[in-house]
Write a protein that holds these residues in place. Structure first.
Motif, PDB file in Angstrom:
ATOM      1  N   GLY A  48     -13.262-131.711 -82.056  1.00 31.07           N
ATOM      2  CA  GLY A  48     -12.526-131.647 -83.352  1.00 31.07           C
ATOM      3  C   GLY A  48     -12.345-132.970 -83.855  1.00 31.07           C
ATOM      4  O   GLY A  48     -12.154-133.233 -85.027  1.00 31.07           O
ATOM      5  N   ASP A  49     -11.720-133.715 -83.059  1.00 31.50           N
ATOM      6  CA  ASP A  49     -11.114-135.297 -83.525  1.00 31.50           C
ATOM      7  C   ASP A  49     -12.418-135.919 -84.114  1.00 31.50           C
ATOM      8  O   ASP A  49     -12.213-136.527 -84.937  1.00 31.50           O
ATOM      9  CB  ASP A  49     -10.806-135.707 -82.027  1.00 31.50           C
ATOM     10  CG  ASP A  49     -10.100-137.059 -82.174  1.00 31.50           C
ATOM     11  OD1 ASP A  49      -8.801-137.166 -82.915  1.00 31.50           O
ATOM     12  OD2 ASP A  49     -10.607-138.092 -82.103  1.00 31.50           O
ATOM     13  N   CYS A  67      -6.599-132.818 -76.047  1.00 30.11           N
ATOM     14  CA  CYS A  67      -6.420-132.842 -75.022  1.00 30.11           C
ATOM     15  C   CYS A  67      -7.315-133.880 -74.159  1.00 30.11           C
ATOM     16  O   CYS A  67      -6.761-134.972 -73.310  1.00 30.11           O
ATOM     17  CB  CYS A  67      -7.036-131.548 -74.315  1.00 30.11           C
ATOM     18  SG  CYS A  67      -6.197-130.143 -74.454  1.00 30.11           S
ATOM     19  N   SER A  68      -8.167-134.098 -74.466  1.00 29.24           N
ATOM     20  CA  SER A  68      -9.384-135.167 -74.326  1.00 29.24           C
ATOM     21  C   SER A  68      -8.827-136.513 -74.855  1.00 29.24           C
ATOM     22  O   SER A  68      -9.273-137.442 -73.980  1.00 29.24           O
ATOM     23  CB  SER A  68     -10.614-134.850 -74.821  1.00 29.24           C
ATOM     24  OG  SER A  68     -10.705-134.586 -76.143  1.00 29.24           O
ATOM     25  N   GLY A  93      -8.481-127.658 -78.195  1.00 33.62           N
ATOM     26  CA  GLY A  93      -7.855-127.065 -76.957  1.00 33.62           C
ATOM     27  C   GLY A  93      -6.493-127.463 -77.140  1.00 33.62           C
ATOM     28  O   GLY A  93      -5.575-126.496 -76.848  1.00 33.62           O
ATOM     29  N   ASN A 142     -15.902-129.531 -75.932  1.00 31.35           N
ATOM     30  CA  ASN A 142     -15.567-128.441 -75.536  1.00 31.35           C
ATOM     31  C   ASN A 142     -15.601-127.260 -76.369  1.00 31.35           C
ATOM     32  O   ASN A 142     -15.249-126.116 -76.160  1.00 31.35           O
ATOM     33  CB  ASN A 142     -14.134-128.175 -74.662  1.00 31.35           C
ATOM     34  CG  ASN A 142     -13.287-128.563 -75.921  1.00 31.35           C
ATOM     35  OD1 ASN A 142     -13.298-128.621 -76.991  1.00 31.35           O
ATOM     36  ND2 ASN A 142     -11.815-128.940 -75.371  1.00 31.35           N
TER      37      ASN A 142
END
Ligand SMILES: Cc1ncc(C[n+]2csc(CCOP(=O)(O)OP(=O)(O)O)c2C)c(N)n1
Ligand code: SF4
Length: 291
Positions: free
Chosen positions: A102-103, A59-60, A133, A129
């Motif tokens: 995560g990335d 998402c980010s 996501g 976060n």
């Protein structure tokens, strides 16, 4: 890294908005990070023609679509090495990396120590976060023990990593933490991170109201606070002590900053020492390998 060849422009934060409307869920912390970034780059007068946002996947990592500068949406976990290539190929560009926890610290975790130890002149803004996501909620490396998701129905039993402590031990020359719910501070920290010459890492706590009900905007409002007023960010050991303490996730601000030779400067140093010149003789070099 500030380069002498960088043009300065006068654009309002709004003028850095692209035609693409953000697709994040209502209440996503990433909106505030984006708005803070618009403010920071407007204050710095960054020329959109000389600015590149690079992201991974998540998402980010959709962030670069929403900024009217050059942009690259790369592969999961690979934003840092791609961005390093962009910077080395054209050191006059201002290169800003954006992505998720995560990335950055799962699949991309092998790249962080190396861009940091080389003091690669990038700004790395990580939107933390504490979940994956975009893939609809799995635990991430910053999720707390006990977090229940579809892949951890009985609660996560893995210890979370500590991005600030890792960035400090990897040798990053600018390490900071911010909370998206405090956009003014967020914008100031992003601005200082971009101004910093060398590798800067900013961990931004950015709640995901769709999937993370443990780390919410309200809970971060309660728990986060500025670093102690008399804190001076000039000691890696002091910074690490706070980062490893029980309130590590609560302190926001600049943990550490130090001006060290950047990767581009070190490479330029070798070129200068060797008497490098654009009209070097490639034949002479090839002849060295003749058998
Ligand atoms: C090589 C590879 N593995 C897995 C995926 C699936 N995938 C897409 S986004 C994502 C994680 C996103 O989480 P994070 O980086 O924390 O970003 P967020 O969506 O929370 O902002 C994963 C695992 C992928 N796209 N590529
Ligand atoms: S799923 Fe979470 S991180 Fe993704 S856009 Fe929605 S609120 Fe933001």
């Amino acid at each position: 890294m500030k380069s002498a060849a960088l043009n300065m422009v006068e654009l309002s934060p709004k003028e850095y908005k692209s035609e693409v409307t953000p697709v994040w869920c209502p209440g996503c912390g990433d909106y505030a990070v984006l708005n803070s970034a618009y403010k920071a780059i407007s204050r710095l007068g960054l020329d959109p023609e000389q600015t590149v946002f690079v992201s991974g996947i998540g998402c980010s990592s959709r962030f670069p679509y929403f900024v009217d500068t050059y942009a690259m949406h790369t592969l999961h976990g690979r934003a840092l090495p791609v961005a390093a290539g962009v910077k080395l190929a054209n050191p006059d560009l201002e290169v800003i990396v954006v992505g998720g926890d995560g990335d950055g610290f799962s699949i991309g975790g092998g790249h962080v120590p190396h861009v940091a130890r080389k003091n690669t002149d990038l700004t790395y803004i990580m939107m933390d976060n504490s979940v994956y996501g975009l893939t609809k909620c799995q635990v991430s490396p910053t999720s707390d023990i006990g977090m229940k998701t579809k892949t951890t129905p009985h609660g996560s039993f893995d210890n979370p990593i500590n991005p600030i402590a890792l960035a400090l031990t990897y040798g990053a020359t600018f390490v900071a933490q911010a909370f998206s719910g405090k956009p003014k501070v967020c914008a100031e920290i992003i601005q200082k991170a971009i101004e910093h010459e060398g590798f800067s890492f900013v961990n931004i706590l950015s709640p995901c109201p769709t999937f993370n009900f443990d780390n919410t905007s309200a809970s971060y409002k309660e728990s986060t606070k500025p670093l102690p007023e008399d804190y001076v960010p000039n000691s890696r050991t002091k910074a690490l002590e706070i980062a490893m303490g029980s309130e590590a996730k609560d302190f926001m601000g600049i943990y550490y900053q130090d001006r060290q030779p950047t990767l581009v400067e070190r490479i330029q140093g070798v070129i200068n020492d060797q008497g490098g010149s654009p009209d070097y003789d490639i034949q002479k070099i090839a002849d060295r390998y003749k058998v």
